[in-house]
Design an enzyme around this catalytic site. Structure first.
Site, PDB file in Angstrom:
ATOM      1  N   ASN A 188       0.842  -1.320  -0.052  1.00  0.00           N
ATOM      2  CA  ASN A 188       0.089  -0.001  -0.098  1.00  0.00           C
ATOM      3  C   ASN A 188       0.891   1.250  -0.044  1.00  0.00           C
ATOM      4  O   ASN A 188       0.661   2.321  -0.434  1.00  0.00           O
ATOM      5  CB  ASN A 188      -0.852  -0.112   1.153  1.00  0.00           C
ATOM      6  CG  ASN A 188      -0.430  -0.290   2.565  1.00  0.00           C
ATOM      7  OD1 ASN A 188       0.856  -0.703   2.584  1.00  0.00           O
ATOM      8  ND2 ASN A 188      -1.108   0.085   3.493  1.00  0.00           N
ATOM      9  N   GLU A 285       5.101  -4.310  11.826  1.00  0.00           N
ATOM     10  CA  GLU A 285       4.080  -3.499  11.674  1.00  0.00           C
ATOM     11  C   GLU A 285       2.901  -4.139  10.800  1.00  0.00           C
ATOM     12  O   GLU A 285       2.925  -4.530   9.909  1.00  0.00           O
ATOM     13  CB  GLU A 285       4.488  -2.372  10.807  1.00  0.00           C
ATOM     14  CG  GLU A 285       5.520  -1.579  11.218  1.00  0.00           C
ATOM     15  CD  GLU A 285       4.992  -0.653  12.534  1.00  0.00           C
ATOM     16  OE1 GLU A 285       3.799  -0.671  12.769  1.00  0.00           O
ATOM     17  OE2 GLU A 285       5.886   0.018  13.062  1.00  0.00           O
ATOM     18  N   CYS A 319      -3.090   0.544   7.119  1.00  0.00           N
ATOM     19  CA  CYS A 319      -3.262  -0.109   8.060  1.00  0.00           C
ATOM     20  C   CYS A 319      -3.805   0.583   9.505  1.00  0.00           C
ATOM     21  O   CYS A 319      -4.564  -0.005  10.393  1.00  0.00           O
ATOM     22  CB  CYS A 319      -1.835  -0.684   8.460  1.00  0.00           C
ATOM     23  SG  CYS A 319      -0.724   0.691   8.554  1.00  0.00           S
ATOM     24  N   GLU A 498       8.557   2.196  14.331  1.00  0.00           N
ATOM     25  CA  GLU A 498       9.221   2.937  13.607  1.00  0.00           C
ATOM     26  C   GLU A 498       9.201   4.343  13.728  1.00  0.00           C
ATOM     27  O   GLU A 498       8.358   5.002  14.398  1.00  0.00           O
ATOM     28  CB  GLU A 498       8.624   2.620  12.068  1.00  0.00           C
ATOM     29  CG  GLU A 498       8.831   1.150  11.756  1.00  0.00           C
ATOM     30  CD  GLU A 498       8.418   0.592  10.523  1.00  0.00           C
ATOM     31  OE1 GLU A 498       7.254   0.992  10.105  1.00  0.00           O
ATOM     32  OE2 GLU A 498       9.067  -0.034   9.733  1.00  0.00           O
TER      33      GLU A 498
HETATM   34  P1  NDP Z   1       1.197  -9.853   3.535  1.00  0.00           P
HETATM   35  O1  NDP Z   1       1.273 -10.335   4.967  1.00  0.00           O
HETATM   36  O2  NDP Z   1       0.318 -10.589   2.534  1.00  0.00           O
HETATM   37  O3  NDP Z   1       2.452  -9.585   2.913  1.00  0.00           O
HETATM   38  C1  NDP Z   1       3.696  -8.630   3.131  1.00  0.00           C
HETATM   39  C2  NDP Z   1       5.094  -8.878   2.876  1.00  0.00           C
HETATM   40  O4  NDP Z   1       5.393 -10.232   3.362  1.00  0.00           O
HETATM   41  C3  NDP Z   1       4.836  -9.267   1.234  1.00  0.00           C
HETATM   42  O5  NDP Z   1       5.855  -8.768   0.368  1.00  0.00           O
HETATM   43  C4  NDP Z   1       4.667 -10.916   1.066  1.00  0.00           C
HETATM   44  O6  NDP Z   1       5.094 -11.361  -0.173  1.00  0.00           O
HETATM   45  C5  NDP Z   1       5.487 -11.102   2.172  1.00  0.00           C
HETATM   46  N1  NDP Z   1       5.508 -12.553   2.744  1.00  0.00           N
HETATM   47  C6  NDP Z   1       4.509 -13.543   2.562  1.00  0.00           C
HETATM   48  N2  NDP Z   1       4.745 -14.575   3.356  1.00  0.00           N
HETATM   49  C7  NDP Z   1       5.880 -14.345   3.837  1.00  0.00           C
HETATM   50  C8  NDP Z   1       6.785 -15.377   4.725  1.00  0.00           C
HETATM   51  N3  NDP Z   1       6.423 -16.444   5.003  1.00  0.00           N
HETATM   52  N4  NDP Z   1       8.043 -14.949   5.258  1.00  0.00           N
HETATM   53  C9  NDP Z   1       8.413 -13.730   4.891  1.00  0.00           C
HETATM   54  N5  NDP Z   1       7.710 -12.788   3.996  1.00  0.00           N
HETATM   55  C10 NDP Z   1       6.476 -12.952   3.349  1.00  0.00           C
HETATM   56  O7  NDP Z   1       0.642  -8.474   3.487  1.00  0.00           O
HETATM   57  P2  NDP Z   1       0.063  -7.500   2.366  1.00  0.00           P
HETATM   58  O8  NDP Z   1       1.235  -7.203   1.360  1.00  0.00           O
HETATM   59  O9  NDP Z   1      -1.126  -8.039   1.557  1.00  0.00           O
HETATM   60  O10 NDP Z   1      -0.478  -6.055   3.208  1.00  0.00           O
HETATM   61  C11 NDP Z   1      -1.345  -5.779   3.603  1.00  0.00           C
HETATM   62  C12 NDP Z   1      -1.408  -5.983   5.201  1.00  0.00           C
HETATM   63  O11 NDP Z   1      -0.238  -5.307   5.735  1.00  0.00           O
HETATM   64  C13 NDP Z   1      -2.462  -5.421   5.940  1.00  0.00           C
HETATM   65  O12 NDP Z   1      -2.954  -6.540   7.034  1.00  0.00           O
HETATM   66  C14 NDP Z   1      -1.994  -4.252   6.690  1.00  0.00           C
HETATM   67  O13 NDP Z   1      -2.757  -3.760   7.965  1.00  0.00           O
HETATM   68  C15 NDP Z   1      -0.679  -4.573   6.770  1.00  0.00           C
HETATM   69  N6  NDP Z   1      -0.050  -3.281   6.825  1.00  0.00           N
HETATM   70  C16 NDP Z   1       0.549  -2.914   8.000  1.00  0.00           C
HETATM   71  C17 NDP Z   1       1.206  -1.547   8.246  1.00  0.00           C
HETATM   72  C18 NDP Z   1       1.890  -1.035   9.556  1.00  0.00           C
HETATM   73  O14 NDP Z   1       2.509  -0.292   9.439  1.00  0.00           O
HETATM   74  N7  NDP Z   1       1.323  -1.568  10.572  1.00  0.00           N
HETATM   75  C19 NDP Z   1       1.089  -0.774   6.946  1.00  0.00           C
HETATM   76  C20 NDP Z   1       0.612  -1.374   5.992  1.00  0.00           C
HETATM   77  C21 NDP Z   1      -0.037  -2.515   5.748  1.00  0.00           C
HETATM   78  P3  NDP Z   1       3.870 -12.182  -0.858  1.00  0.00           P
HETATM   79  O15 NDP Z   1       2.831 -10.829  -1.199  1.00  0.00           O
HETATM   80  O16 NDP Z   1       4.288 -12.830  -2.028  1.00  0.00           O
HETATM   81  O17 NDP Z   1       2.862 -12.951  -0.148  1.00  0.00           O
END
Ligand code: NDP
Length: 524
Positions: A188, A285, A319, A498
């Site tokens: 995002n 996060e 988020c 952060e």
């Molecule tokens: P995901 O948890 O699906 O993925 C996050 C990242 O982790 C992606 O690059 C993903 O790759 C990777 N990933 C997946 N599986 C693994 C693993 N086993 N080990 C290490 N890395 C892995 O989240 P989204 O990208 O769909 O983002 C949305 C989520 O992020 C929402 O829940 C949102 O709330 C949260 N978010 C939190 C924020 C905060 O600051 N607290 C800010 C922004 C978002 P892949 O896509 O291939 O699975």
């Protein structure tokens, strides 16, 4: 000079609907309306490189959320690529970790300067990647410039303590960098995440291997180029690309000292487990389902504007969004009317247009997910006050994913839409009667990322700020992220912070040094 190249990219991006000629820099990106394009998005030792992974199945297309057009094809990093990136970062650590803070600061100030000169170009790339409106992407990049400058300032403030131990003896502490930081981001805020995770790590003398989401790989590689142009030594910031498996390799690599992760709770759980195995530092996060409490004595127009900021930036895929809005009963109907009026006035459309206020959902899959929440709300008896429809705002955007911003009323606290993170442009508005009731309802969630309150009663505002179980609380505003204020979650929304001076704690470890000034007094 990068500035010139980025500007050339911007020019190209602006007239992207026309067929373009590409110079070397431009050719690394592709704008909508052009054919599929492969470009190295991997960044190693100060340059873009092709990954070693030649597996035909190991590449993934990047689809523009606004149109569904293929922007480019990215080759996934192999295990070997991840290893090479970590080795590069490890070798750069030896000298970067001992560089004077002033030198690190200078490089980061230069990074900020190059970014500032190229805000629009970087924002255009981010819009292609994410579907968020251009004005918002520019705002994000401006915020990133500020974060880098803030971290440049921190680089000179890293210091230990002197502790007097009596009889002339003393001790002191050293703040030492951790080593190679593995960073994994969500889709995002791809550019902002690359900055929020890399700049603090780098200012403290660490080196970084960054994996962006496979949905949004483009601007992270640009970040690498900006750093290099600013004079960051090769290997201090590297980018790998790919899916969760690549993130998993990174998190489990024995030479990675810390993982900083942004994403969902289920993936964060896996990352934490991987870090537990290697006894690594971890920063998570994660998601949220944050409450925003609006009292009858508030300045109503500000509360409505705050609710907009709390729900509809980046198509609601934020988020920290305040998606559960509790409004004190005497103003509930008026508030809903005003909110609905404002939401209906939003302009959904081409994110590249200056007057668009809401762009495209990141993917068809995410749009389906959001729609399934809206359907479940209807089935459970909620009322759609406005929006919640999948639309094509313009035939030119037919392949994109658009949902009209949605306000739900008649929601009860147990509905799925009130309990789970939707990550889309959907807000639930609830009436409430008493302060104690609303605090209990606001905290009745497994998440704790953020929360907000609108009231003119300052005593009450601070009382509520203290009682909300959340890492960030906004009084009379929402979703504001000054670089000075730490950001992170309570409960399942994460671990660690952060931003702010806490960045130094997050990216250094403390060594205690004891100094004996007399003879050794040994009883054995
Ligand atoms: P995901 O948890 O699906 O993925 C996050 C990242 O982790 C992606 O690059 C993903 O790759 C990777 N990933 C997946 N599986 C693994 C693993 N086993 N080990 C290490 N890395 C892995 O989240 P989204 O990208 O769909 O983002 C949305 C989520 O992020 C929402 O829940 C949102 O709330 C949260 N978010 C939190 C924020 C905060 O600051 N607290 C800010 C922004 C978002 P892949 O896509 O291939 O699975």
């Amino acid at each position: 000079m990068l500035g010139g190249r980025v500007c050339a990219f911007l020019k190209a991006a602006r007239c992207a609907r026309l067929a373009l000629g590409w110079n070397q820099w431009q050719a690394r990106y592709i704008c909508r309306g052009t054919s599929a394009f492969t470009s190295p998005m991997h960044y190693l030792d100060g340059e873009r490189i092709e990954p070693t992974n030649t597996d035909a199945g190991g590449h993934f297309p990047i689809l523009e959320p606004a149109t569904g057009h293929k922007l480019c094809i990215v080759q996934e990093s192999s295990v070997q690529d991840v290893h090479t990136a970590v080795v590069s970062a490890k070798s750069a650590f030896a000298s970067w970790s001992t560089a004077p803070g002033a030198e690190r600061a200078q490089i980061l100030y230069k990074t900020a300067q190059i970014m500032r000169e190229n805000i629009e170009a970087i924002a255009v790339a981010e819009v292609h990647d994410t579907g968020k409106p251009l004005w918002e992407a520019k705002f994000d990049v401006e915020g990133c410039v500020d974060t880098i400058e803030y971290c440049a300032g921190l680089a000179r403030m890293i210091a230990g303590q002197h502790i007097d131990l009596g009889r002339g003896n003393f001790g002191y502490t050293r703040r030492e960098p951790l080593g190679v930081v593995g960073a994994i981001g969500a889709w995002n805020y791809p550019f902002q995440m690359a900055v929020w995770k890399s700049a603090p790590a780098i200012c403290c003398g660490n080196t970084v291997v960054y994996k962006p989401s496979p949905l949004t790989p483009i601007t992270t590689a640009i970040m690498g180029e900006v750093y290099t142009e600013a004079g960051l030594p090769n290997g201090v910031f590297n980018v790998i690309q790919g899916s969760g498996a690549v993130g998993q390799y990174l998190a489990t690599h024995p030479d990675v000292a810390k993982v900083t992760f942004t994403g969902s709770v289920p993936t964060g759980t896996k990352v934490m487990a991987a870090c537990a195995q290697g006894i690594k530092y971890v920063l998570l996060e994660l998601g949220g389902k944050s409450p925003l409490v609006i009292f009858a004595d508030c300045q109503l127009d500000n509360a409505v504007k705050g609710t907009m900021l709390a729900n509809f930036l980046t198509q609601g895929q934020v988020c920290s969004n305040g998606t559960r809005v509790y409004v004190e009963r005497p103003i509930y109907e008026t508030f809903v009317d005003k909110l609905v009026e404002r939401v209906r006035a939003m302009k959904l459309g081409d994110p590249m247009s200056e007057d668009t206020t809401m762009g495209a959902i990141i993917s068809g899959e995410q749009a389906d997910r959001i729609m399934s929440f809206i359907e479940s709300a209807k089935e459970e008896g909620a009322t759609i006050a406005t929006g919640g429809e999948r639309v094509i705002p313009d035939p030119a955007l037919a392949g994109g994913h658009y949902i009209t911003p949605c306000v739900l009323t008649d929601v009860n606290d147990d509905m799925r839409v009130a309990r789970e993170e939707i990550f889309g442009p959907v807000v639930c508005v609830f009436p409430f009667d008493t302060e104690s009731e609303v605090i209990e309802r606001a905290n009745d969630t497994e998440y704790g990322l953020a929360g907000g309150v609108f009231t003119r009663d300052l005593t009450r505002a601070h009382r509520i700020a203290a009682k909300l179980q959340a890492g960030s609380v906004y009084i009379n505003n929402y979703n504001v992220y000054p670089s000075e204020l730490p950001f992170g979650g309570y409960k399942k929304s994460g671990i660690g912070r952060e931003n702010g001076i806490l960045n130094i704690d997050a990216f250094t470890q403390v060594k205690s040094v004891y100094m004996e000034m007399g003879d050794v007094d040994s009883p054995i």
